[in-house]
Motif scaffolding. Structure first.
Motif, PDB file in Angstrom:
ATOM      1  N   HIS A 138       0.833  -1.205   0.000  1.00 60.12           N
ATOM      2  CA  HIS A 138       0.000   0.000   0.000  1.00 60.12           C
ATOM      3  C   HIS A 138       0.865   1.252   0.000  1.00 60.12           C
ATOM      4  N   TYR A 139       1.982   1.180   0.711  1.00 62.59           N
ATOM      5  CA  TYR A 139       2.903   2.318   0.814  1.00 62.59           C
ATOM      6  C   TYR A 139       4.341   1.838   0.715  1.00 62.59           C
ATOM      7  N   ARG A 140       5.162   2.668   0.109  1.00 64.56           N
ATOM      8  CA  ARG A 140       6.603   2.409   0.031  1.00 64.56           C
ATOM      9  C   ARG A 140       7.290   3.585   0.709  1.00 64.56           C
ATOM     10  N   VAL A 141       8.136   3.267   1.682  1.00 65.82           N
ATOM     11  CA  VAL A 141       8.873   4.295   2.404  1.00 65.82           C
ATOM     12  C   VAL A 141      10.351   3.932   2.358  1.00 65.82           C
ATOM     13  N   THR A 142      11.152   4.799   1.783  1.00 68.50           N
ATOM     14  CA  THR A 142      12.597   4.557   1.719  1.00 68.50           C
ATOM     15  C   THR A 142      13.215   4.961   3.051  1.00 68.50           C
ATOM     16  N   VAL A 143      14.017   4.042   3.609  1.00 67.10           N
ATOM     17  CA  VAL A 143      14.563   4.245   4.952  1.00 67.10           C
ATOM     18  C   VAL A 143      16.085   4.404   4.963  1.00 67.10           C
ATOM     19  N   ASP A 144      16.697   4.569   3.804  1.00 69.40           N
ATOM     20  CA  ASP A 144      18.150   4.767   3.737  1.00 69.40           C
ATOM     21  C   ASP A 144      18.571   5.914   4.648  1.00 69.40           C
ATOM     22  N   GLY A 145      19.529   5.652   5.519  1.00 71.80           N
ATOM     23  CA  GLY A 145      20.106   6.692   6.357  1.00 71.80           C
ATOM     24  C   GLY A 145      19.225   7.191   7.486  1.00 71.80           C
ATOM     25  N   LEU A 146      18.042   6.597   7.667  1.00 69.76           N
ATOM     26  CA  LEU A 146      17.137   7.052   8.723  1.00 69.76           C
ATOM     27  C   LEU A 146      17.259   6.147   9.948  1.00 69.76           C
ATOM     28  N   ASP A 147      17.232   6.757  11.132  1.00 63.84           N
ATOM     29  CA  ASP A 147      17.168   5.931  12.335  1.00 63.84           C
ATOM     30  C   ASP A 147      15.700   5.549  12.542  1.00 63.84           C
ATOM     31  N   PRO A 148      15.400   4.622  13.463  1.00 66.83           N
ATOM     32  CA  PRO A 148      14.013   4.178  13.639  1.00 66.83           C
ATOM     33  C   PRO A 148      13.018   5.300  13.933  1.00 66.83           C
ATOM     34  N   GLU A 149      13.424   6.295  14.693  1.00 67.02           N
ATOM     35  CA  GLU A 149      12.518   7.413  14.999  1.00 67.02           C
ATOM     36  C   GLU A 149      12.200   8.211  13.737  1.00 67.02           C
ATOM     37  N   GLU A 150      13.221   8.501  12.955  1.00 69.12           N
ATOM     38  CA  GLU A 150      13.019   9.257  11.711  1.00 69.12           C
ATOM     39  C   GLU A 150      12.172   8.455  10.725  1.00 69.12           C
ATOM     40  N   ALA A 151      12.450   7.165  10.629  1.00 64.04           N
ATOM     41  CA  ALA A 151      11.693   6.313   9.705  1.00 64.04           C
ATOM     42  C   ALA A 151      10.228   6.226  10.120  1.00 64.04           C
ATOM     43  N   SER A 152       9.981   6.082  11.425  1.00 67.99           N
ATOM     44  CA  SER A 152       8.590   5.986  11.881  1.00 67.99           C
ATOM     45  C   SER A 152       7.858   7.318  11.659  1.00 67.99           C
ATOM     46  N   ASP A 153       8.548   8.435  11.846  1.00 66.12           N
ATOM     47  CA  ASP A 153       7.938   9.739  11.551  1.00 66.12           C
ATOM     48  C   ASP A 153       7.598   9.853  10.064  1.00 66.12           C
ATOM     49  N   LYS A 154       8.485   9.359   9.221  1.00 69.31           N
ATOM     50  CA  LYS A 154       8.251   9.401   7.773  1.00 69.31           C
ATOM     51  C   LYS A 154       7.044   8.535   7.406  1.00 69.31           C
ATOM     52  N   ILE A 155       6.896   7.395   8.051  1.00 69.15           N
ATOM     53  CA  ILE A 155       5.744   6.520   7.801  1.00 69.15           C
ATOM     54  C   ILE A 155       4.454   7.223   8.209  1.00 69.15           C
ATOM     55  N   ILE A 156       4.446   7.801   9.380  1.00 68.69           N
ATOM     56  CA  ILE A 156       3.250   8.503   9.863  1.00 68.69           C
ATOM     57  C   ILE A 156       2.887   9.640   8.922  1.00 68.69           C
ATOM     58  N   SER A 157       3.868  10.391   8.481  1.00 67.59           N
ATOM     59  CA  SER A 157       3.623  11.484   7.536  1.00 67.59           C
ATOM     60  C   SER A 157       3.049  10.940   6.229  1.00 67.59           C
ATOM     61  N   THR A 158       3.596   9.845   5.751  1.00 73.17           N
ATOM     62  CA  THR A 158       3.106   9.220   4.510  1.00 73.17           C
ATOM     63  C   THR A 158       1.666   8.774   4.669  1.00 73.17           C
ATOM     64  N   LEU A 159       1.354   8.145   5.792  1.00 70.48           N
ATOM     65  CA  LEU A 159      -0.018   7.666   6.032  1.00 70.48           C
ATOM     66  C   LEU A 159      -1.007   8.829   6.090  1.00 70.48           C
ATOM     67  N   ARG A 160      -0.581   9.949   6.643  1.00 72.88           N
ATOM     68  CA  ARG A 160      -1.476  11.110   6.758  1.00 72.88           C
ATOM     69  C   ARG A 160      -1.684  11.822   5.429  1.00 72.88           C
ATOM     70  N   THR A 161      -0.651  11.868   4.603  1.00 74.35           N
ATOM     71  CA  THR A 161      -0.731  12.651   3.368  1.00 74.35           C
ATOM     72  C   THR A 161      -1.228  11.843   2.171  1.00 74.35           C
ATOM     73  N   LYS A 162      -1.171  10.515   2.267  1.00 77.73           N
ATOM     74  CA  LYS A 162      -1.599   9.680   1.140  1.00 77.73           C
ATOM     75  C   LYS A 162      -2.514   8.554   1.616  1.00 77.73           C
ATOM     76  N   PRO A 163      -3.739   8.862   2.011  1.00 78.25           N
ATOM     77  CA  PRO A 163      -4.634   7.791   2.464  1.00 78.25           C
ATOM     78  C   PRO A 163      -4.902   6.776   1.366  1.00 78.25           C
ATOM     79  N   ILE A 164      -5.129   5.544   1.798  1.00 82.66           N
ATOM     80  CA  ILE A 164      -5.410   4.448   0.823  1.00 82.66           C
ATOM     81  C   ILE A 164      -6.716   4.730   0.117  1.00 82.66           C
TER      82      ILE A 164
END
Length: 164
Positions: A138-164
Motif C-alpha cells: 500500500h505504501y513504500r517508504v525509503t529508509v536509507d540513512g534514517l534511524d528508527p525514529e526518523e523512519a517511523s515519523d516518515k511513515i506517519i507522515s506518509t499515512l497522513r498525506t496519502k490515504p489508501i
C-alpha cells in the motif's frame, strides 16, 4: 530483510499507541529456538508454514488492526501471505537501497539463514528478485540513512498525506 522492520516497527507502534508484533520473534518463542535452528532442524518449508499460520492468525484474529506487525522479508514471497496481508492490513514496504543494505550485510548474514553460504553476486540476485515481489504494497517508504525514529515519523507522515 535487513531494512530495520523490528526497530522501526517498535518505534511506529509506540507513536501510534499500538502493540507491536514481530512474527519471527513469536515463532522463536513458540518453538523455543532461534529461526536459524528451525531452518537447520526442520527446513525452510516448515518454517514458512509456521510463519504463514502466525501471520494469518495475527491479521485475522482478535488482535487484528490493533498492532503494528513486522513480517519477515521471506514471508511476503509467499503469494498466500501477500494476499492475507494486502487484504487484512496496511502494508508498508520499508525500502532500503542495495548500497545501504550492503553496508548492513556483515551483521545480517549471521541471523539470516537464507544468506548463509551465498556469494555477494548471489545475494544481490536475491535482493533484486525480491524487489518485484515487494512492489505489492500500500505504501513504500525509503529508509536509507534514517534511524528508527526518523523512519517511523516518515511513515506517519506518509499515512497522513496519502490515504489508501
Amino acid at each position: 530483510m535487513g531494512s530495520g522492520k523490528t526497530m522501526i516497527g517498535e518505534a511506529l507502534a509506540k507513536k501510534l499507541n499500538k502493540s507491536f508484533a514481530d512474527i519471527d520473534k513469536i515463532i522463536e518463542e513458540k518453538e523455543n529456538m532461534p529461526i536459524t535452528e528451525i531452518f537447520k532442524k526442520e527446513g525452510e518449508a516448515a518454517f514458512r508454514a509456521k510463519e504463514k499460520m502466525e501471520i494469518a492468525d495475527y491479521l485475522t484474529g482478535p488482535s487484528a488492526g490493533n498492532a503494528v506487525v513486522s513480517v519477515g522479508g521471506g514471508a511476503f514471497l509467499q503469494e498466500e501471505v501477500r494476499h492475507i496481508c494486502m487484504k487484512n492490513a496496511t502494508v508498508i514496504f520499508l525500502h532500503i537501497s542495495w548500497t545501504a543494505w550492503l553496508e548492513r550485510l556483515d551483521m545480517l548474514v549471521e541471523t539470516r539463514p537464507v544468506l548463509h553460504g551465498k556469494t555477494i553476486s548471489e545475494i544481490q540476485t536475491l535482493y533484486d528478485d525480491r524487489q518485484t515481489v515487494y512492489d505489492q504494497h500500500h505504501y513504500r517508504v525509503t529508509v536509507d540513512g534514517l534511524d528508527p525514529e526518523e523512519a517511523s515519523d516518515k511513515i506517519i507522515s506518509t499515512l497522513r498525506t496519502k490515504p489508501i
